[in-house]
Design an enzyme around this catalytic site. Structure first.
Site, PDB file in Angstrom:
ATOM      1  N   SER A   1      -0.096 -66.480  31.833  1.00  0.00           N
ATOM      2  CA  SER A   1       1.343 -66.634  31.621  1.00  0.00           C
ATOM      3  C   SER A   1       1.977 -67.281  32.852  1.00  0.00           C
ATOM      4  CB  SER A   1       1.957 -65.270  31.284  1.00  0.00           C
ATOM      5  OG  SER A   1       3.259 -65.406  30.801  1.00  0.00           O
TER       6      SER A   1
ATOM      7  N   GLU B   1       0.956 -66.657  20.102  1.00  0.00           N
ATOM      8  CA  GLU B   1       1.576 -66.253  21.367  1.00  0.00           C
ATOM      9  C   GLU B   1       2.980 -65.657  21.163  1.00  0.00           C
ATOM     10  OE1 GLU B   1       0.358 -66.523  24.497  1.00  0.00           O
ATOM     11  OE2 GLU B   1      -1.153 -68.108  24.507  1.00  0.00           O
TER      12      GLU B   1
ATOM     13  N   HIS C   1       0.660 -63.299  22.699  1.00  0.00           N
ATOM     14  CA  HIS C   1       0.656 -63.466  24.141  1.00  0.00           C
ATOM     15  C   HIS C   1       0.122 -62.192  24.793  1.00  0.00           C
ATOM     16  CE1 HIS C   1       1.901 -65.485  27.783  1.00  0.00           C
ATOM     17  NE2 HIS C   1       2.614 -64.451  28.172  1.00  0.00           N
TER      18      HIS C   1
END
Length: 487
Positions: free
Chosen positions: A185, A301, A397
């Site tokens: 990330s 995600e 995610h």
């Protein structure tokens, strides 16, 4: 208890199940007082053995964001943690940068425990960096060239950590000539930026970019606007900007929150491309291709933010997408997604479009820049999803993190996988083996995975990480082409 001697002083850690663990090791001088908003220098030496069995505090951040539990915070936050094999080295090194949207997260979260890698012969270093206004506030235009790096201190903190690793990791059995930088990330985006950062050159030999890319940046005018919003929230006029050095951290965080609320982009605080700063050129234009990259994203995600931020039902797709080149591109994208995926409802198409915009396409663009520079890339798409999950997560995610670190049996790991089914553990073992092989200097190979070809601009071979795993060429080709004129 185990003792290690470095050139800075002795450290007392602990050994458990063949892994030596050292926590809260200073890798930089505390960025306090006049050093706030400036690059951090090296740490001072110490005379008495330092107890390294407890974690240091996390960087200042809003409490409980992204569903994370509250953590103790302090401006004196530039510390790292080491998980090293007990057997003598030299071992390859993985330096890991945590995620958290540039404003949250911590290096010591249980999901980043490096013990699994250490048992595979890899030294893992997890490090902190300054977040939000403390790590990314642009001040050069107000306070002069002494603060030219203020909008990139998060990056430079990682650089300082890499310098520490180069000088001292040998004492822990690590090989400073075989360092891989990786992250997820925001940590992946910082890693991608460091591929092009002049100050980072030569400090790492390989890179792992999970759900990142190199496009989440700010221009100087955008950064100046964000700085103005922070000052306004604090009631400080631009000519008094030097007062920021004395503002209590809690007040800075409140002003940060207000600036984010005023902002028009999803990430108000992020690295700034500034010709007079540490990041003078956009990374996609400056990547040299000399560092092999393992990179990829997850199939769903954006579903994570649907669950944790309640963004699911908001329609239409927000008009402030960070990575679009043309303001008029959004309408075309929404229309084309409806044509490509008529079977999906508006909510599902929104998730798919935002997943591509924030993670999938930036990952592809990074790989393309790497190839254009003559470099090597290995691409993956994480597609495993729990069969039964109360919130129908899919492959969101962060689901890849506990698979990579072998930390499925943590609160986050259990929540993401719906209780660690056998298929999840099987895939985790394969992924960690492949990642360790890459960190050692080879291709990402593992028992149970098919041969993983290099990514190239024609075939675009991509490993689909699932049970079973497969390799496909150019997955979702038509969707990818939709973005060619938009991003």
């Amino acid at each position: 208890m185990v003792r290690v001697r470095t050139s800075l002083g002795g450290l007392i850690g602990e050994e458990s199940d063949g892994v030596r663990i050292f926590r809260g090791v200073p890798f930089a001088a505390p960025p306090l007082g006049p050093a706030r908003f400036r690059p951090a220098g090296p740490p001072a030496a110490w005379d008495v053995d330092r107890d390294a069995r407890e974690f240091a505090r996390a960087a200042p951040q809003p409490m409980g964001q992204y569903g994370a539990a509250p953590v103790a915070v302090d401006e004196d936050c530039l510390y790292l943690n080491i998980h090293a094999p007990a057997q003598p080295g030299p071992h390859p090194v993985l330096v890991w940068v945590h995620g958290g949207g540039y404003t949250g997260g911590a290096s010591f979260e249980g999901v980043y425990d490096g013990s699994g890698f250490a048992r595979r012969g890899v030294v893992v270093v997890t490090l902190a960096y300054r977040l939000g206004v403390l790590g990314l506030l642009h001040l050069r235009h107000l306070l002069g060239d002494e603060y030219a790096a203020s909008s990139a201190n998060a990056l430079l903190d990682v650089v300082q950590g890499l310098r520490w690793v180069r000088e001292h990791i040998g004492a822990f059995g690590g090989d400073p000539r075989r360092v891989t930088l990786g992250g997820v990330s925001a940590g992946a985006k910082l890693t991608a930026n460091l591929l092009a950062l002049p100050a980072a050159r030569g400090l790492f030999r390989r890179a792992i970019v999970q759900s990142g890319g190199a496009q989440t940046l700010r221009s100087v005018p955008e950064a100046e606007q964000a700085t103005g919003d922070v000052l306004a929230a604090l009631g400080i006029t631009p000519d008094r900007a030097a007062e920021l050095i004395e503002v209590p951290v809690a007040d800075l965080l409140d002003a940060q929150a207000e600036a984010i609320g005023r902002g028009t982009a999803r990430f108000v605080f992020r690295p700034v491309v500034d010709p007079a700063g540490p990041l003078p050129v956009a990374p996609l234009r400056a990547i040299r291709g000399d560092v092999p990259i393992l990179l990829g994203s997850n199939q769903d995600e954006e579903q994570m933010f649907v669950v944790t931020e309640g963004t699911a039902a908001r329609e239409p797709v927000p008009a402030d997408l960070a990575n679009l080149r043309r303001p008029d591109a959004l309408a075309d994208l929404v229309r084309t997604y409806a044509e490509l995926y008529p079977e999906l409802n508006g909510r599902s198409r929104r998730i798919r479009l935002l997943t591509a915009e924030s993670y999938g396409i930036p990952t592809v663009r990074l790989a393309e820049a790497q190839l254009a520079a003559g470099g090597t890339a290995y691409m993956y798409r994480f597609r495993w999803a729990p069969r039964a999950h109360p919130q129908r997560l899919g492959s969101p995610h962060a689901i890849d993190i506990p698979f990579v670190f072998g930390t499925l049996d943590t609160p986050l790991g259990r929540w993401l996988t719906g209780g660690v089914p056998p298929a999840a553990q099987e895939l985790s073992d394969r992924i960690q083996q492949a990642w360790a092989a890459f960190v050692r200097g080879g291709p990402p190979v593992a028992d149970g995975l098919p041969e993983w070809p290099r990514y190239d601009p024609i075939e675009r071979h991509t490993m689909l990480l699932d049970v079973p795993a497969t390799v496909v060429g150019d997955p979702d080709r038509e969707e990818r082409r939709v973005w060619d004129h938009a991003m």
